[in-house]
Write a protein that holds these residues in place. Structure first.
Motif, short mmCIF file in Angstrom:
data_model
loop_
_atom_site.label_atom_id
_atom_site.label_comp_id
_atom_site.label_asym_id
_atom_site.label_seq_id
_atom_site.Cartn_x
_atom_site.Cartn_y
_atom_site.Cartn_z
N THR A 194 0.87 -1.19 0.00
CA THR A 194 -0.03 -0.04 -0.04
C THR A 194 0.89 1.12 0.06
O THR A 194 1.97 1.22 0.36
CB THR A 194 -0.96 0.04 1.07
OG1 THR A 194 -2.04 1.24 1.09
CG2 THR A 194 -0.29 0.27 2.45
N ARG A 225 0.29 5.28 1.36
CA ARG A 225 -0.68 6.24 1.96
C ARG A 225 0.10 7.20 2.53
O ARG A 225 1.06 7.28 2.89
CB ARG A 225 -1.48 5.16 3.16
CG ARG A 225 -0.50 4.48 4.05
CD ARG A 225 -1.23 3.71 4.97
NE ARG A 225 -0.06 3.12 6.13
CZ ARG A 225 -0.49 2.21 7.10
NH1 ARG A 225 -1.62 1.84 7.14
NH2 ARG A 225 0.68 1.98 7.97
N SER A 258 0.72 9.29 6.05
CA SER A 258 1.45 8.66 7.13
C SER A 258 1.69 9.94 8.00
O SER A 258 2.63 10.78 7.82
CB SER A 258 2.57 7.71 7.05
OG SER A 258 3.03 7.27 8.32
N ASP A 271 -3.01 14.17 9.44
CA ASP A 271 -3.79 13.77 8.22
C ASP A 271 -5.29 13.82 8.69
O ASP A 271 -5.98 14.11 7.49
CB ASP A 271 -3.06 12.46 7.69
CG ASP A 271 -3.50 11.34 8.65
OD1 ASP A 271 -3.36 11.52 9.79
OD2 ASP A 271 -3.33 10.16 8.15
#
Length: 368
Positions: free
Chosen positions: A54, A56, A58, A92
């Motif tokens: 994956t 993504r 972070s 995030d």
């Protein structure tokens, strides 16, 4: 009207009439860190029981994002009143960490003099203080010693903490009457449930320093108050011209109603300042699970480039190697509080038995 005038006159002369002690010097500082990056991770499990790579966003990779208030007041005679309120969050999503606590990282008030600091509130334990000093990754949120044992960054509600330094001698004492209020907290009539205490002593002389810590925590409910988890650590560090080397060991023994677990955790590492702007850090960690061949390793390499004293760009590379059915992911695993099983408990990001995992992050961090 005359009453109002009299009140205003009294307020005008009141500051001049107050004793000098009321004008003690003090300060309040707003501070914080924001940290986010992009992560690539292999063998991440899915809901269907398979695993995939994956990419993504972070957050909180080298430093958990946070903001806080820190203050002190000079009370005279070398005595100060101090306080800290510190809140952690994910950059995030803007979600609050530490179970949704407003000031979940730290919230305490106390007194400080030349002998040390005594404070009351919610603290990081002296075991956490040890990890900050002797983990080469400074217990970074991603890929540090926390991959092997999350409690090395333990915090506790309802706690009293004493720390100090006299010459080269460091000392620390910590006691909580209910380390996790969300899991029971302080229970009337039960002096064991939720208790957490620690003691630390260390010494530094020139470039060499060393410290030992003992930490013990009980189950947080009446039903589990005889569950006891004990940790003992010893660490050393040596500073040289442009860097520092580290070595440490953590002993763990979990004693539960129907089972027990014993592990040993070892790590070594170093940090080196290549140029005034570039710093490299490397570390290796190994967990030995007693009476089991499922013993995982992890290896980490970090590079940072400082644009200024407050802003840096970084990259982190890490690899977790699992043996004989071990399933440690870089997201962490390790003894978890109040367990009743004899196997290590992994996070939701554990890998499949015997699988390895590689992770890479590039990110930016700013301090204010």
């Amino acid at each position: 009207m005359k009453t109002r005038l009299a009140c205003l006159a009294a307020m005008a002369v009141l500051p001049a009439a107050l004793p000098a002690a009321a004008h003690a010097q003090g300060s309040i500082t707003l501070y914080g860190v924001v940290d986010a990056g992009i992560e690539y991770l292999t063998n991440l499990p899915t809901a269907g029981g398979t695993s995939h790579d994956t990419v993504r966003m972070s957050a909180g990779n080298l430093s958990t994002s946070r903001w806080g208030l820190r203050g002190n007041e000079d009370l005279g005679g070398g005595l100060k009143a101090i306080f800290t309120l510190e809140s952690g969050f994910d950059l995030d999503t803007a979600n609050v960490n530490q179970g949704g606590r407003l000031f979940g990282r730290q919230a305490f008030v106390g007194l400080q003099n030349q002998y040390g600091t005594l404070s009351l509130g919610r603290h990081q334990t002296v075991l956490y203080d040890f990890s900050l000093t002797y983990d080469p990754m400074a217990v970074a949120s991603r890929y540090s010693v926390l991959s092997h044992d999350k409690w090395l960054s333990g915090r506790a509600d309802n706690s009293l903490k004493l720390t100090g330094q006299t010459g080269g001698l460091y000392y620390g004492l910590f006691y909580s009457t209910g380390y996790d209020s969300s899991a029971g907290g302080e229970i009337p009539g039960d002096y064991k449930a939720g208790r957490n205490w620690s003691a630390a002593v260390g010494y530094s002389a020139g470039p060499l320093s060393a410290r030992v810590v003992y930490d013990e925590v009980r189950g947080s409910t009446v039903a589990t108050d005889d569950n006891r988890e004990r940790r003992a650590t010893i660490g050393t560090a040596y500073d040289f011209a442009r860097g520092r080397v580290f070595a440490a060991y953590r002993w763990y023994y979990g004693d539960f109603a129907t089972s027990s677990l014993r592990t040993n955790l070892y790590w070594v590492g170093a940090t080196y300042q290549v140029t005034p702007a570039i710093t490299l850090t490397g570390a290796a960690y190994y967990t030995d699970v007693r009476n089991s061949s499922g013993d995982p390793y992890s290896f980490v390499l970090t590079g940072t480039y400082a644009f200024s004293k407050r802003t840096d760009l970084y990259t982190v590379l890490a690899f977790a190697k699992n043996n004989e059915g071990s399933s440690m992911g870089l997201g962490g695993f390790g003894p978890s509080l109040n367990r009743s099983a004899t196997t290590l408990t992994a996070t939701s990001e554990q890998v499949g038995a015997g699988q390895n995992q590689f992770g890479a992050i590039i990110g930016v961090r700013h301090r204010f």
